[in-house]
Write a protein that holds these residues in place. Sequence first.
Motif, short mmCIF file in Angstrom:
data_model
loop_
_atom_site.label_atom_id
_atom_site.label_comp_id
_atom_site.label_asym_id
_atom_site.label_seq_id
_atom_site.Cartn_x
_atom_site.Cartn_y
_atom_site.Cartn_z
N ASN A 435 12.94 -0.74 -12.85
CA ASN A 435 13.23 -1.87 -11.96
C ASN A 435 12.49 -1.72 -10.63
O ASN A 435 11.95 -2.69 -10.09
N GLY A 436 12.49 -0.49 -10.10
CA GLY A 436 11.78 -0.26 -8.84
C GLY A 436 10.29 -0.52 -8.97
O GLY A 436 9.67 -1.15 -8.10
N LEU A 437 9.71 -0.05 -10.08
CA LEU A 437 8.27 -0.26 -10.29
C LEU A 437 7.97 -1.74 -10.52
O LEU A 437 6.94 -2.25 -10.07
N GLY A 438 8.89 -2.43 -11.21
CA GLY A 438 8.71 -3.87 -11.42
C GLY A 438 8.71 -4.63 -10.12
O GLY A 438 7.88 -5.53 -9.90
N LEU A 439 9.62 -4.29 -9.21
CA LEU A 439 9.65 -4.93 -7.89
C LEU A 439 8.40 -4.59 -7.09
O LEU A 439 7.88 -5.41 -6.34
N GLY A 440 7.93 -3.34 -7.26
CA GLY A 440 6.69 -2.95 -6.58
C GLY A 440 5.51 -3.77 -7.08
O GLY A 440 4.66 -4.21 -6.29
N LEU A 441 5.44 -4.00 -8.40
CA LEU A 441 4.36 -4.82 -8.96
C LEU A 441 4.44 -6.25 -8.45
O LEU A 441 3.40 -6.89 -8.19
N THR A 442 5.66 -6.75 -8.28
CA THR A 442 5.82 -8.11 -7.74
C THR A 442 5.20 -8.23 -6.35
O THR A 442 4.43 -9.15 -6.06
N GLY A 443 5.52 -7.27 -5.47
CA GLY A 443 4.95 -7.29 -4.13
C GLY A 443 3.45 -7.03 -4.13
O GLY A 443 2.71 -7.61 -3.32
N LEU A 444 3.00 -6.15 -5.04
CA LEU A 444 1.56 -5.83 -5.13
C LEU A 444 0.74 -7.07 -5.47
O LEU A 444 -0.26 -7.39 -4.82
N ILE A 445 1.16 -7.78 -6.51
CA ILE A 445 0.41 -8.97 -6.95
C ILE A 445 0.49 -10.07 -5.90
O ILE A 445 -0.50 -10.75 -5.62
N ALA A 446 1.65 -10.23 -5.27
CA ALA A 446 1.76 -11.22 -4.19
C ALA A 446 0.80 -10.89 -3.05
O ALA A 446 0.26 -11.78 -2.40
N GLY A 447 0.58 -9.58 -2.84
CA GLY A 447 -0.31 -9.16 -1.76
C GLY A 447 -1.77 -9.48 -1.98
O GLY A 447 -2.55 -9.56 -1.02
N PHE A 448 -2.16 -9.71 -3.23
CA PHE A 448 -3.56 -10.05 -3.50
C PHE A 448 -3.93 -11.41 -2.90
O PHE A 448 -5.12 -11.72 -2.74
N ALA A 449 -2.93 -12.21 -2.56
CA ALA A 449 -3.22 -13.50 -1.91
C ALA A 449 -3.92 -13.29 -0.58
O ALA A 449 -4.73 -14.12 -0.15
N LEU A 450 -3.62 -12.16 0.08
CA LEU A 450 -4.23 -11.88 1.38
C LEU A 450 -5.74 -11.76 1.28
O LEU A 450 -6.47 -12.08 2.22
N LEU A 451 -6.22 -11.29 0.13
CA LEU A 451 -7.66 -11.12 -0.05
C LEU A 451 -8.37 -12.47 -0.07
O LEU A 451 -9.56 -12.55 0.21
N ARG A 452 -7.64 -13.53 -0.41
CA ARG A 452 -8.22 -14.88 -0.44
C ARG A 452 -7.92 -15.67 0.83
O ARG A 452 -8.76 -16.41 1.32
#
Length: 534
Positions: A435-452
């Motif tokens: 669950n912790g890693l899943g939540l981490g992946l959620t934040g990680l993928i959301a963070g890729f928006a910053l690159l755009r």
Amino acid sequence: MYDSVGQQLGNYYLVRLLGRGGFSNVYLGEHIYLKTQAAIKVLQMQLEDDEKDHFLHEARTIAHLVHPHIIRVLDFGVQNGLPFLVMDYAPQGTLRERHPNGTRLPLATIVEYVKQVALALQYAHDHNFIHRDVKPGNMLIGRQGEILLSDFGTALVAQSSNSQSTQDTVGTIAYMAPEQIDGKPRPASDQYALGIVVYEWLSGQRPFSGSLTELIAQQMSAPPPSLHARNPDISPDVEAAVMMALAKDPHERFASVQAFANALEQANRSQQGQQGQQEPTRGLYPVSSPSYPPTRPALVLPSPALANTSQTSTAPQQLVMETATQKERPASKRSSVRPPQERAIPRAPGRSGTSTARQLMASIIGIVIYGGVYFYISTLFFHNKEFASYALFGLSIIVPLFFGAVFGPFAGFFTGMGGYLLGHSLSGSPGLWSNGLGLGLTGLIAGFALLRTRAHYDRFRAVATAVLFAVLGVIVGEGFADCSSIWVYSVNVQSAALNFLLFTLIELICGLVLLPILLKLYSAIAGHRERSEV
């Protein structure tokens, strides 16, 4: 292409050839009854039956582009399979004819031209139409001296042809944006072409030249040569505006072609003001910050103490000049008071958001906030308040989504995973690593928006991009957590699927509703802080 002089198209008799293009001939036409003149553009393409309807539909769209700076389409039709457009005739020719290749123009004249062309392009873009062939040869001079944008027929060729090769190559390579060469034109492609035109008028030559293959390679990857090196009279603000319009990535350009025109006009005013206010007894000339969002690191003007070092630069982009009188003055005599002009050009909100130190600090704050929220969620769950805990869990997903979108993937990942683990540690209950890693992946993928987006959330497109990445992050993160529970903890597949649907739905609703609100609020606060610092 064959010559059609002497033929009749519709109600017009073709009098003489006015010009040739890659996909069309333009003739001076005379109405057989009214004896009025018009420009007849004959597209050199034979339309099949299934293409005629599409051509007529696109021609109607062009005909409805009624604007003071757009050549108006008066009529159109298809005769013997040959499509043609009837347009207003501009007898004073084009800007290419007025200003031949190699001509440098005063900045004030360029700004006046660009303002008119940008108004026409912005109008077309607002009506979901891309010109695709902006160049001096398609800028006509009206009867009152106004600039009229012509040759929307280029877009008509691209959108009427079923041939992918035709759609990909239509336009003029010397002015063509990389994404248009790649077959993916967009409104920003017209801005790029206009940037090439401005570069050419300022320096007397286009930024890229050579064979067709060399031009394509340069347009796709080579940075434009320095404008200042070709014309030392150009100010840094003017060069920065042009270079931003010529960014290879369309997302790096101005938000609209009108924004480019506004920035160029502002840079012109700034340059005129500096030229009129230069005083040789002062050590620093004022440098104004541009009105458009900067895309490069902030430039800090050196203090008078540093300006006297032996490493003083003589490069064209040097922004601060010191007079001989000031250089001869002893260092001890110089004022320690920092002049008001001497400060960094501020960065736009979030521009430095990807720095490691900033992400690290954001991660710590995010872990503390999310950990506190998760501790409260665990407390509710242990007190048999399952509905409240589930609802709060859905709401809490906004924390890693927001920290990721604003501060980057690093912050999003550690906020999600670290906050989950911290919350369970505080409550004394063991958390599931999946669950912790899943939540981490959620934040990680959301963070890729910053690159755009670079955290510029004052525009709808940027917010939509962040929401899209957030939705993807929620689906991937929740899917990973529930799939892991099946493999690692032998959870029933049906229960895991139900859990996935329930929590994904709650999280998506929160992400779609709360995230745009928080991003807009962040943008407003950051923008206010930036303005207060200027």
